[in-house]
Design a protein around this motif. Structure first.
Motif, PDB file in Angstrom:
ATOM      1  N   ILE A  25      31.798   7.580  23.872  1.00 20.35           N
ATOM      2  CA  ILE A  25      30.687   8.286  23.226  1.00 20.35           C
ATOM      3  C   ILE A  25      30.451   7.730  21.832  1.00 20.35           C
ATOM      4  O   ILE A  25      29.326   7.423  21.441  1.00 20.35           O
ATOM      5  CB  ILE A  25      30.973   9.806  23.163  1.00 20.35           C
ATOM      6  CG1 ILE A  25      30.804  10.438  24.549  1.00 20.35           C
ATOM      7  CG2 ILE A  25      30.054  10.491  22.150  1.00 20.35           C
ATOM      8  CD1 ILE A  25      31.212  11.903  24.618  1.00 20.35           C
ATOM      9  N   TRP A  26      31.533   7.586  21.063  1.00 22.98           N
ATOM     10  CA  TRP A  26      31.380   7.145  19.679  1.00 22.98           C
ATOM     11  C   TRP A  26      30.903   5.688  19.612  1.00 22.98           C
ATOM     12  O   TRP A  26      30.090   5.326  18.766  1.00 22.98           O
ATOM     13  CB  TRP A  26      32.691   7.309  18.910  1.00 22.98           C
ATOM     14  CG  TRP A  26      32.464   7.297  17.422  1.00 22.98           C
ATOM     15  CD1 TRP A  26      32.819   6.314  16.547  1.00 22.98           C
ATOM     16  CD2 TRP A  26      31.803   8.310  16.663  1.00 22.98           C
ATOM     17  NE1 TRP A  26      32.430   6.647  15.276  1.00 22.98           N
ATOM     18  CE2 TRP A  26      31.804   7.875  15.315  1.00 22.98           C
ATOM     19  CE3 TRP A  26      31.232   9.529  16.968  1.00 22.98           C
ATOM     20  CZ2 TRP A  26      31.237   8.628  14.281  1.00 22.98           C
ATOM     21  CZ3 TRP A  26      30.663  10.284  15.941  1.00 22.98           C
ATOM     22  CH2 TRP A  26      30.674   9.829  14.624  1.00 22.98           C
ATOM     23  N   GLN A  27      31.395   4.870  20.514  1.00 25.09           N
ATOM     24  CA  GLN A  27      30.950   3.474  20.559  1.00 25.09           C
ATOM     25  C   GLN A  27      29.442   3.408  20.812  1.00 25.09           C
ATOM     26  O   GLN A  27      28.726   2.634  20.165  1.00 25.09           O
ATOM     27  CB  GLN A  27      31.693   2.722  21.661  1.00 25.09           C
ATOM     28  CG  GLN A  27      31.292   1.247  21.752  1.00 25.09           C
ATOM     29  CD  GLN A  27      31.915   0.556  22.953  1.00 25.09           C
ATOM     30  OE1 GLN A  27      31.998   1.133  24.039  1.00 25.09           O
ATOM     31  NE2 GLN A  27      32.362  -0.680  22.767  1.00 25.09           N
ATOM     32  N   ASN A  28      28.944   4.229  21.717  1.00 24.31           N
ATOM     33  CA  ASN A  28      27.512   4.233  22.015  1.00 24.31           C
ATOM     34  C   ASN A  28      26.691   4.774  20.851  1.00 24.31           C
ATOM     35  O   ASN A  28      25.563   4.343  20.629  1.00 24.31           O
ATOM     36  CB  ASN A  28      27.239   5.026  23.294  1.00 24.31           C
ATOM     37  CG  ASN A  28      27.421   4.194  24.536  1.00 24.31           C
ATOM     38  OD1 ASN A  28      26.505   3.528  25.001  1.00 24.31           O
ATOM     39  ND2 ASN A  28      28.638   4.185  25.078  1.00 24.31           N
ATOM     40  N   LEU A  29      27.271   5.706  20.102  1.00 26.41           N
ATOM     41  CA  LEU A  29      26.585   6.199  18.904  1.00 26.41           C
ATOM     42  C   LEU A  29      26.451   5.074  17.882  1.00 26.41           C
ATOM     43  O   LEU A  29      25.393   4.907  17.259  1.00 26.41           O
ATOM     44  CB  LEU A  29      27.365   7.371  18.305  1.00 26.41           C
ATOM     45  CG  LEU A  29      26.619   8.235  17.288  1.00 26.41           C
ATOM     46  CD1 LEU A  29      25.620   9.152  17.992  1.00 26.41           C
ATOM     47  CD2 LEU A  29      27.605   9.078  16.487  1.00 26.41           C
ATOM     48  N   GLU A  38      43.832   4.229  13.091  1.00 30.50           N
ATOM     49  CA  GLU A  38      43.641   2.955  12.395  1.00 30.50           C
ATOM     50  C   GLU A  38      42.159   2.583  12.274  1.00 30.50           C
ATOM     51  O   GLU A  38      41.779   1.777  11.419  1.00 30.50           O
ATOM     52  CB  GLU A  38      44.381   1.832  13.137  1.00 30.50           C
ATOM     53  CG  GLU A  38      45.905   1.942  13.084  1.00 30.50           C
ATOM     54  CD  GLU A  38      46.455   2.960  14.083  1.00 30.50           C
ATOM     55  OE1 GLU A  38      47.671   3.196  14.062  1.00 30.50           O
ATOM     56  OE2 GLU A  38      45.654   3.519  14.868  1.00 30.50           O
ATOM     57  N   LEU A  39      41.314   3.143  13.140  1.00 28.91           N
ATOM     58  CA  LEU A  39      39.881   2.809  13.137  1.00 28.91           C
ATOM     59  C   LEU A  39      39.030   3.859  12.427  1.00 28.91           C
ATOM     60  O   LEU A  39      37.843   3.646  12.209  1.00 28.91           O
ATOM     61  CB  LEU A  39      39.389   2.656  14.585  1.00 28.91           C
ATOM     62  CG  LEU A  39      40.066   1.569  15.420  1.00 28.91           C
ATOM     63  CD1 LEU A  39      39.522   1.598  16.846  1.00 28.91           C
ATOM     64  CD2 LEU A  39      39.844   0.193  14.796  1.00 28.91           C
ATOM     65  N   TYR A  40      39.650   4.986  12.057  1.00 27.03           N
ATOM     66  CA  TYR A  40      38.901   6.114  11.489  1.00 27.03           C
ATOM     67  C   TYR A  40      38.161   5.719  10.204  1.00 27.03           C
ATOM     68  O   TYR A  40      36.968   5.994  10.052  1.00 27.03           O
ATOM     69  CB  TYR A  40      39.854   7.285  11.215  1.00 27.03           C
ATOM     70  CG  TYR A  40      39.201   8.435  10.479  1.00 27.03           C
ATOM     71  CD1 TYR A  40      38.480   9.407  11.171  1.00 27.03           C
ATOM     72  CD2 TYR A  40      39.299   8.549   9.091  1.00 27.03           C
ATOM     73  CE1 TYR A  40      37.878  10.455  10.506  1.00 27.03           C
ATOM     74  CE2 TYR A  40      38.702   9.595   8.415  1.00 27.03           C
ATOM     75  CZ  TYR A  40      37.990  10.544   9.130  1.00 27.03           C
ATOM     76  OH  TYR A  40      37.381  11.567   8.459  1.00 27.03           O
ATOM     77  N   THR A  41      38.856   5.055   9.281  1.00 33.52           N
ATOM     78  CA  THR A  41      38.273   4.728   7.976  1.00 33.52           C
ATOM     79  C   THR A  41      37.057   3.817   8.105  1.00 33.52           C
ATOM     80  O   THR A  41      36.066   3.987   7.391  1.00 33.52           O
ATOM     81  CB  THR A  41      39.320   4.054   7.064  1.00 33.52           C
ATOM     82  OG1 THR A  41      40.444   4.924   6.921  1.00 33.52           O
ATOM     83  CG2 THR A  41      38.735   3.752   5.698  1.00 33.52           C
ATOM     84  N   THR A  42      37.103   2.902   9.052  1.00 35.84           N
ATOM     85  CA  THR A  42      36.020   1.929   9.200  1.00 35.84           C
ATOM     86  C   THR A  42      34.868   2.455  10.040  1.00 35.84           C
ATOM     87  O   THR A  42      33.690   2.253   9.706  1.00 35.84           O
ATOM     88  CB  THR A  42      36.557   0.631   9.850  1.00 35.84           C
ATOM     89  OG1 THR A  42      37.613   0.111   9.040  1.00 35.84           O
ATOM     90  CG2 THR A  42      35.441  -0.407   9.968  1.00 35.84           C
ATOM     91  N   TYR A  43      35.182   3.174  11.110  1.00 38.30           N
ATOM     92  CA  TYR A  43      34.155   3.482  12.107  1.00 38.30           C
ATOM     93  C   TYR A  43      33.764   4.960  12.237  1.00 38.30           C
ATOM     94  O   TYR A  43      32.853   5.282  12.982  1.00 38.30           O
ATOM     95  CB  TYR A  43      34.602   2.970  13.480  1.00 38.30           C
ATOM     96  CG  TYR A  43      34.643   1.462  13.562  1.00 38.30           C
ATOM     97  CD1 TYR A  43      33.470   0.713  13.512  1.00 38.30           C
ATOM     98  CD2 TYR A  43      35.850   0.789  13.687  1.00 38.30           C
ATOM     99  CE1 TYR A  43      33.501  -0.668  13.592  1.00 38.30           C
ATOM    100  CE2 TYR A  43      35.897  -0.597  13.769  1.00 38.30           C
ATOM    101  CZ  TYR A  43      34.717  -1.320  13.720  1.00 38.30           C
ATOM    102  OH  TYR A  43      34.751  -2.691  13.794  1.00 38.30           O
TER     103      TYR A  43
END
Length: 296
Positions: A168-172, A109-114
């Motif tokens: 990891i992705w949040q920190n990126l 659900e978050l792939y398209t946005t983030y």
């Protein structure tokens, strides 16, 4: 797990299955000089790649740019970007490599946005990860922990890995990188891959500059500019280097002889093959074959 021989298709897309657990990821230690070529050759893959240098220093090329990654620091390489690596000054470089499907770093659900906007950005082929930056230190620590989780395989470790990947992705994203989308840059990347694809399909045959340029829908001069800018070489020199690269695995076969190998990889003269091989590998093909036979 040390991948000693990269398997790529004709467009240089890596064919190694990036899966060391029942998840669409792989995490393993790589000693650069143990690769069959002595370096990690040019390739690309759909997976996102995170690197943590645990020993020595490495020189990476990502698309057109070259940079040195120091011990303790790391690198993010975006999906679809051409890249290669070699150790710097015989430092015995070892790094942890984490490859992960873009579809797995966050819930669907978050792939398209983030996620999708970042893998499509043309100004984000890579990010240097500095251990002294808070976000960078967080990412590098998480890479190390994922590597440990895969080794230990404790209860529910797959869930722990998924949580680390989100971290990891949040920190990126916290790094706040401004995204750009340049259609011309995307077209350049596609044309480069088309030319490489053509070379890897026809390397065993006679190849002319016109053939390579036509594969990329470019003029001869523009084709040369692409290779000089992105690969720091000429198209025909790249063909020679690629033929030598392809000869390495053939020379390691017990029944192979130097003349047969030379013709199999596209050289029309054994002496020319020996000369180019010596300049590239600092030894003759026969000496390389004997060395590898003794090594086994």
């Amino acid at each position: 797990m040390q991948i000693k021989n990269f398997v790529v298709d004709r467009s240089l897309k890596e064919l190694t299955i990036h899966r060391t657990v029942e998840l669409p990821i792989a995490c393993y230690e790589t000693t650069i000089n143990q690769n069959i070529n002595g370096y990690i050759p040019l390739h690309w893959h759909d997976e996102l790649q995170f690197v943590l240098i645990v020993k020595g220093e490495a020189v990476f090329q990502i698309n057109e740019e070259t940079l040195v990654v120091q011990e303790g620091d790391g690198l993010f390489i975006n999906s679809g970007c051409l890249h290669m690596a070699e150790e710097k000054e015989q430092s015995g470089c070892v790094y942890i490599c984490l490859n992960v499907s873009p579809y797995f770093v966050l819930p669907q659900e978050l792939y398209t946005t983030y996620v999708y906007p970042y893998i499509q950005a043309t100004n984000l082929p890579y990010l240097y990860i500095d251990v002294n930056e808070t976000w960078g230190g967080n990412i590098l620590d998480a890479i190390m922990k994922i590597n440990q989780l895969i080794q230990q395989k404790s209860s529910y470790f797959e869930i722990d890995i998924a949580m680390k990947l989100m971290f990891i992705w949040q920190n990126l994203l916290i790094n706040g990188f401004p995204l750009e989308y340049d259609q011309i840059e995307m077209q350049k990347s596609n044309r480069m891959k088309q030319m490489l694809n053509w070379i890897h399909l026809h390397y065993a045959k006679k190849i002319m500059l016109d053939d390579i340029a036509k594969a990329g829908q470019l003029s001869r001069s523009e084709c040369c500019r692409y290779f000089k800018r992105i690969l720091k070489t000429t198209p025909l020199r790249y063909v020679t280097d690629y033929r030598i690269q392809k000869s390495l695995s053939l020379l390691q076969q017990a029944e192979a002889n130097v003349t047969d190998v030379a013709y199999q990889v596209g050289f029309n003269s054994t002496s020319y093959f020996i000369d180019k091989f010596r300049k590239s590998m600092n030894m003759t093909p026969l000496a390389y074959k004997k060395y590898k036979m003794e090594d086994d």
